[in-house]
Scaffold this motif. Structure first.
Motif, PDB file in Angstrom:
ATOM      1  N   LEU A   1       1.014   4.341  -2.699  1.00  0.00           N
ATOM      2  CA  LEU A   1       0.295   5.571  -2.385  1.00  0.00           C
ATOM      3  C   LEU A   1       1.170   6.725  -1.899  1.00  0.00           C
ATOM      4  N   LEU A   2       2.278   6.413  -1.213  1.00  0.00           N
ATOM      5  CA  LEU A   2       3.064   7.475  -0.585  1.00  0.00           C
ATOM      6  C   LEU A   2       3.548   8.561  -1.551  1.00  0.00           C
ATOM      7  N   PRO A   3       4.098   8.219  -2.718  1.00  0.00           N
ATOM      8  CA  PRO A   3       4.622   9.294  -3.574  1.00  0.00           C
ATOM      9  C   PRO A   3       3.576  10.350  -3.904  1.00  0.00           C
ATOM     10  N   LEU A   4       2.383   9.927  -4.332  1.00  0.00           N
ATOM     11  CA  LEU A   4       1.353  10.901  -4.697  1.00  0.00           C
ATOM     12  C   LEU A   4       0.757  11.567  -3.461  1.00  0.00           C
ATOM     13  N   ALA A   5       0.581  10.817  -2.383  1.00  0.00           N
ATOM     14  CA  ALA A   5       0.019  11.398  -1.161  1.00  0.00           C
ATOM     15  C   ALA A   5       0.916  12.501  -0.616  1.00  0.00           C
ATOM     16  N   VAL A   6       2.223  12.268  -0.599  1.00  0.00           N
ATOM     17  CA  VAL A   6       3.168  13.282  -0.125  1.00  0.00           C
ATOM     18  C   VAL A   6       3.157  14.493  -1.045  1.00  0.00           C
ATOM     19  N   GLU A   7       3.130  14.241  -2.341  1.00  0.00           N
ATOM     20  CA  GLU A   7       3.095  15.337  -3.317  1.00  0.00           C
ATOM     21  C   GLU A   7       1.861  16.213  -3.137  1.00  0.00           C
ATOM     22  N   ARG A   8       0.719  15.582  -2.871  1.00  0.00           N
ATOM     23  CA  ARG A   8      -0.551  16.309  -2.734  1.00  0.00           C
ATOM     24  C   ARG A   8      -0.765  16.850  -1.323  1.00  0.00           C
ATOM     25  N   GLY A   9       0.021  16.407  -0.356  1.00  0.00           N
ATOM     26  CA  GLY A   9      -0.214  16.804   1.022  1.00  0.00           C
ATOM     27  C   GLY A   9      -1.392  16.088   1.649  1.00  0.00           C
TER      28      GLY A   9
ATOM     29  N   LEU B   1      12.033   5.080  -1.225  1.00  0.00           N
ATOM     30  CA  LEU B   1      11.416   5.847  -2.306  1.00  0.00           C
ATOM     31  C   LEU B   1      11.995   7.252  -2.425  1.00  0.00           C
ATOM     32  N   GLY B   2      12.950   7.573  -1.551  1.00  0.00           N
ATOM     33  CA  GLY B   2      13.545   8.905  -1.567  1.00  0.00           C
ATOM     34  C   GLY B   2      12.641   9.965  -0.978  1.00  0.00           C
ATOM     35  N   LEU B   3      11.733   9.557  -0.086  1.00  0.00           N
ATOM     36  CA  LEU B   3      10.791  10.487   0.526  1.00  0.00           C
ATOM     37  C   LEU B   3      11.137  10.689   1.997  1.00  0.00           C
ATOM     38  N   SER B   4      10.910  11.896   2.479  1.00  0.00           N
ATOM     39  CA  SER B   4      11.067  12.183   3.897  1.00  0.00           C
ATOM     40  C   SER B   4       9.676  12.399   4.475  1.00  0.00           C
ATOM     41  N   VAL B   5       9.247  11.483   5.336  1.00  0.00           N
ATOM     42  CA  VAL B   5       7.889  11.558   5.861  1.00  0.00           C
ATOM     43  C   VAL B   5       7.897  11.485   7.378  1.00  0.00           C
ATOM     44  N   SER B   6       6.849  12.054   7.968  1.00  0.00           N
ATOM     45  CA  SER B   6       6.618  11.958   9.397  1.00  0.00           C
ATOM     46  C   SER B   6       5.526  10.912   9.621  1.00  0.00           C
ATOM     47  N   VAL B   7       5.791   9.927  10.483  1.00  0.00           N
ATOM     48  CA  VAL B   7       4.851   8.835  10.736  1.00  0.00           C
ATOM     49  C   VAL B   7       4.527   8.803  12.226  1.00  0.00           C
ATOM     50  N   ALA B   8       3.279   9.081  12.571  1.00  0.00           N
ATOM     51  CA  ALA B   8       2.842   9.071  13.973  1.00  0.00           C
ATOM     52  C   ALA B   8       2.123   7.766  14.281  1.00  0.00           C
ATOM     53  N   VAL B   9       2.040   7.439  15.550  1.00  0.00           N
ATOM     54  CA  VAL B   9       1.407   6.194  15.986  1.00  0.00           C
ATOM     55  C   VAL B   9       0.381   6.500  17.071  1.00  0.00           C
ATOM     56  N   ALA B  10      -0.832   5.965  16.897  1.00  0.00           N
ATOM     57  CA  ALA B  10      -1.883   6.067  17.910  1.00  0.00           C
ATOM     58  C   ALA B  10      -2.229   4.655  18.350  1.00  0.00           C
ATOM     59  N   HIS B  11      -2.073   4.383  19.651  1.00  0.00           N
ATOM     60  CA  HIS B  11      -2.244   3.005  20.084  1.00  0.00           C
ATOM     61  C   HIS B  11      -2.644   2.935  21.547  1.00  0.00           C
ATOM     62  N   GLU B  12      -3.056   1.760  21.949  1.00  0.00           N
ATOM     63  CA  GLU B  12      -3.386   1.489  23.342  1.00  0.00           C
ATOM     64  C   GLU B  12      -2.114   1.074  24.073  1.00  0.00           C
ATOM     65  N   ILE B  13      -2.059   1.361  25.378  1.00  0.00           N
ATOM     66  CA  ILE B  13      -0.944   0.889  26.193  1.00  0.00           C
ATOM     67  C   ILE B  13      -1.493   0.083  27.365  1.00  0.00           C
ATOM     68  N   THR B  14      -0.682  -0.836  27.849  1.00  0.00           N
ATOM     69  CA  THR B  14      -1.023  -1.524  29.087  1.00  0.00           C
ATOM     70  C   THR B  14      -0.465  -0.735  30.256  1.00  0.00           C
ATOM     71  N   VAL B  15      -1.143  -0.800  31.361  1.00  0.00           N
ATOM     72  CA  VAL B  15      -0.704  -0.106  32.564  1.00  0.00           C
ATOM     73  C   VAL B  15      -0.561  -1.127  33.673  1.00  0.00           C
TER      74      VAL B  15
ATOM     75  N   GLU C   1      10.975   2.912   6.576  1.00  0.00           N
ATOM     76  CA  GLU C   1      11.921   2.194   5.711  1.00  0.00           C
ATOM     77  C   GLU C   1      11.506   2.302   4.240  1.00  0.00           C
ATOM     78  N   ILE C   2      10.228   2.142   3.972  1.00  0.00           N
ATOM     79  CA  ILE C   2       9.728   2.203   2.594  1.00  0.00           C
ATOM     80  C   ILE C   2       9.864   3.619   2.039  1.00  0.00           C
ATOM     81  N   SER C   3       9.507   4.612   2.847  1.00  0.00           N
ATOM     82  CA  SER C   3       9.605   5.990   2.371  1.00  0.00           C
ATOM     83  C   SER C   3      11.047   6.355   2.049  1.00  0.00           C
TER      84      SER C   3
ATOM     85  N   TRP D   1       0.823  -1.204   0.000  1.00  0.00           N
ATOM     86  CA  TRP D   1       0.000   0.000   0.000  1.00  0.00           C
ATOM     87  C   TRP D   1       0.862   1.262   0.000  1.00  0.00           C
ATOM     88  N   MET D   2       1.870   1.291   0.852  1.00  0.00           N
ATOM     89  CA  MET D   2       2.663   2.507   0.994  1.00  0.00           C
ATOM     90  C   MET D   2       3.538   2.775  -0.226  1.00  0.00           C
ATOM     91  N   ARG D   3       4.096   1.727  -0.803  1.00  0.00           N
ATOM     92  CA  ARG D   3       4.894   1.929  -2.023  1.00  0.00           C
ATOM     93  C   ARG D   3       4.054   2.564  -3.128  1.00  0.00           C
TER      94      ARG D   3
END
Length: 443
Positions: free
Chosen positions: A93-101, A127-141, A122-124, A89-91
């Motif tokens: 979609l990323l080029p056009l998604a980054v280009e379009r914002g 592809l020669g792309l510099s991207v910011s990747v955030a993570v939203a997840h559950e944690i155990t306490v 790693e994939i970005s 998926w990322m290979r």
């Protein structure tokens, strides 16, 4: 933090604080659905990006109870806890998604969202792309010896996973404005609601807007089911369409205004259909009580929802409102259970008296099993595809049996022990040389 974890007598509650910085960034936001389930088509998502240039976000909804359980099984066996197709998926979609914002939001993180984050970076890079990747997840306490709590792990122990709402995604957008957001288990509609909250200045007590936004998310979450997929029926004149129309379905997208006005749409000039019927079908999909459709962010009353087609490609959606009890007091949790082993088999028979041969095959398999493990065949259910698999008729109906010329015997067994499932498969495979005439295509 937007989500504050409180622990009382071993029960953890998530308290959502009102947003402190909820300014409106846009008057309207455009959000597309790039995938409606784990097996969806990446190229269709690329087409949506190419055709709808105003998209601010594209959501890849690829996680369900089944796929989450599969990921957990793979992870405990030493494999990846995230969706292994994320690379494909990322290979693409990323080029056009980054280009379009266009920001990509996906729940492909499953049981290991941080592993997915590393893979996307790693994939970005490749592809020669510099991207910011955030993570939203559950944690155990966990409790420390002093009685205080601390973060223990972002991978839920035992595969237990909670349906999170939009809050952690909103927090990622506020803090990082990333190119990609990877999530663990987040409720489907919440994946779409989060960017609406962030962009349109909504807050957690903006219940009327949250209800309309969740309606939009619910309509979008299953992808092409809104735009003609799973709808075409040649026997129904109101649902008949050509195969070529199905060939070029457009994934749906929505235009949402800050006042909560919602339009769903498909790309201009594409196949499929978007109308009152497809919207109504998707509206009722997986809904229990239409007066109280529960999401983590708001409980919605959809009984007065109406759809107003404005063109062949655009529909106005109105009437969703918060239910009398507007916010759930608890969240849904998924807890994997070990229910044993499944053994199954299929074999085809065709031509004269094919049903009688299939019934003879079933009798043989059950009898062979009983010779070795008495009583085990009671765990097997049998049916004949092409005759009674939809329970439209009965095996005792001789007239129907005579009309059938091509059928497939299916036997499903659920067993406590692996060796019983293996035994069933071996006995079923023995039909090749020990069963009735003309059997073939064993699986």
């Amino acid at each position: 933090m937007t989500m504050e974890i409180q622990e009382v007598d071993g029960i953890r509650n998530c308290v959502i604080k009102l947003r402190e910085n909820s300014q409106k960034r846009r008057d309207k936001v455009y959000i597309g659905c790039g995938a409606g389930f784990g097996g969806d088509r990446p190229f269709a998502a690329l087409k949506l990006l190419q055709r709808v240039k105003e998209l601010n976000y594209i959501v890849l909804e690829c996680l369900a109870e089944r796929t989450l359980a599969e990921r957990y099984q793979v992870m405990v066996s030493g494999g990846d806890g995230y969706d292994s197709r994320i690379s494909d998926w990322m290979r693409l979609l990323l080029p056009l998604a980054v280009e379009r914002g266009t920001c990509i939001i996906t729940n492909m993180g499953a049981m290991d969202p941080h592993g997915a984050q590393e893979k996307v970076i790693e994939i970005s890079s490749s592809l020669g792309l510099s991207v910011s990747v955030a993570v939203a997840h559950e944690i155990t306490v966990a409790n420390t010896g002093s009685g205080s709590s601390h973060e223990k792990s972002y991978i839920m122990e035992g595969g237990i996973s909670t349906y999170l709402g939009a809050a952690p995604i909103v927090e990622c957008l506020e803090k990082y404005q990333p190119n990609v957001i990877i999530t663990s288990r987040v409720a489907d509609a919440a994946l779409f609601l989060a960017p609406m909250i962030y962009e349109l200045g909504w807050n957690w007590d903006s219940l009327e807007q949250l209800a309309q936004g969740s309606l939009a998310g619910h309509l979008l979450e299953c992808g092409c089911q809104l735009t003609g997929g799973y709808f075409m029926h040649p026997g129904d004149k109101s649902r008949n369409m050509s195969s070529s129309q199905l060939l070029d379905l457009s994934l749906p997208y929505a235009e949402i205004s800050s006042d909560g006005k919602v339009f769903v749409a498909k790309a201009e000039g594409t196949g499929g259909v978007l109308n009152f019927s497809t919207c109504a079908e998707q509206l009722l999909y997986e809904v229990g009580d239409p007066g109280a459709y529960i999401t983590p962010d708001v409980i919605i009353d959809i009984r007065d929802v109406s759809f107003y087609p404005l063109s062949s490609c655009k529909v106005l959606c109105a009437g969703a409102k918060p239910s009398a009890v507007s916010v759930p007091d608890k969240l849904l949790r998924l807890v994997p259970k070990d229910y044993g082993w499944k053994g199954w088999g299929e074999i085809s028979y065709g031509g004269y008296e094919c049903v009688k041969r299939a019934k003879a095959a079933e009798f043989l398999v059950r009898s062979w099993m009983e010779e070795v493990i008495p009583g085990v065949s009671s765990h097997v259910v049998s049916y004949i595809i092409g005759l009674d698999s939809l329970k439209a008729t009965s095996l005792s109906d001789s007239a129907s049996s005579q009309m059938v010329s091509d059928i497939r015997l299916r036997m499903d067994g659920l067993f406590k022990l692996k060796e019983h499932a293996v035994h069933f498969v071996r006995e079923f495979t023995a039909l090749y040389t020990n069963g009735p005439a003309g059997g073939g295509g064993i699986r």
